[in-house]
Design a protein around this motif. Structure first.
Motif: not given
Length: 347
Positions: A110, A113, A117
């Motif tokens: 997580s 990711e 972003n």
């Protein structure tokens, strides 16, 4: 016949002999036989340590409760037992890590990711291709993912239960295979392996006690341990009106927590008038000594006693330093007995 003359002569001789014997007895002084041969001593002034008698239990200086900080995990390994010496940071118990490792891997993904972003948002921030609100969400998401990973890493560290301080394990509740909950007690440890004597003294003696004074206690095994006063309890027991004095003991002493010991706390020194312990006679609940008077007659004197040390007894009242005291054998004497004084021998 001459028989009456012989009888008369014999009677006269007997009367004359009896008169002479009676006169000799009258002339002999009435001196009683000595009751006992004794040696004499005089009271001595000595500087003796003052001390307060106390008794109490031995307990840990401080105990540390070692408990689980995580829930729902199974104990996979118990590494120490009761009586083991442990060091600060030493691993004591291992918990199952499988579930926590899976959570860590998930949070790492997580975070990866969220970082991608956030990095894209930073590049596009000046171009206007993404709304400002969207850019803020990506940046915040990165921070949240980082915190979530750190939380899981903390949980991973908590699967290893370690000693919070050096000391000795006093009790063990950890069982292999048990599933623990947060706060489950696993061990109890005596911090730094330090014990102390909780000596109970009368409230009237508290003013004589100070931190740093020496104390000596006798263990049930007849061994003697020397300690040092650490502190005095600020309050008295409302039932007994006694105070607790905390005496620190050396870590290498044979003392064990839970023992009951009696001893003394040394509070200083004072002058003492002493006589040999054998010179003090206990009769009818009172203490007496015999002193030499006129014509070698002894006088029984009531005295008050204090401390006893190395065969000497302190006399607190009833005797002065110039008295000649019967050193021993007073138990066989009575007031007014005549004694024979033996000189040249130590009592």
């Amino acid at each position: 016949m001459k028989i009456p003359s012989v009888l008369a002569l014999s009677l006269a001789t007997s009367l004359l002999f009896s008169s002479a014997t009676w006169a000799a007895d009258e002339a002999k002084p009435n001196t009683p036989n000595p009751a006992l041969a004794v040696t004499l001593t005089t009271p001595q002034n000595a500087k003796w340590a003052t001390q307060i008698t106390a008794s109490g239990t031995l307990a840990p200086w401080q105990e540390a409760v070692i408990a689980s900080e995580i829930s729902g995990l199974r104990i996979t390994e118990v590494l120490v037992d009761v009586g083991d010496q442990v060091k600060k940071g030493q691993e004591l118990v291992k918990l199952s890590q499988a579930a926590v490792l899976a959570d860590v891997a998930q949070k790492q993904a997580s975070l990866a990711e969220a970082r991608a972003n956030a990095e894209r948002a930073r590049r596009l921030k000046t171009t206007g291709a993404l709304p400002a609100q969207q850019i803020d969400q990506y940046l915040t998401g990165e921070a949240v993912a980082q915190a979530a990973l750190e939380a899981q890493q903390i949980r991973l560290n908590q699967t290893r239960v370690v000693a919070p301080d050096s000391g000795v394990i006093a009790s063990r509740a950890a069982t292999l295979g048990a599933v623990v909950q947060t706060g489950t007690e696993l061990f109890r440890m005596v911090r730094q392996n330090k014990l102390e004597w909780k000596a109970e003294i009368a409230g009237s003696d508290v003013s004589q006690i100070q931190a740093g004074q020496s104390a000596e206690l006798k263990l049930p095994s007849d061994e003697t341990v020397t300690g040092e006063v650490r502190m005095i309890a600020p309050t008295l027991d409302p039932n007994t009106r006694n105070a607790i004095v905390y005496v620190s003991l050396p870590t290498d002493s044979p003392a064990k927590a839970g023992m009951f010991a009696s001893g003394v706390i040394r509070t200083g020194s004072s002058q003492a008038l002493t006589v040999p312990q054998a010179a003090v006679i206990l009769r009818d609940g009172n203490h007496y000594v015999f002193t030499l008077g006129a014509e070698n007659r002894v006088n029984q004197r009531l005295v008050k006693t204090g401390r006893t040390l190395q065969g000497q007894t302190e006399i607190t009242d009833g005797l002065d330093a110039t008295a000649q005291v019967v050193a021993s054998g007073g138990g066989f004497l009575n007031d007014g007995d005549t004694v024979q004084v033996v000189t040249g021998a130590k009592p």
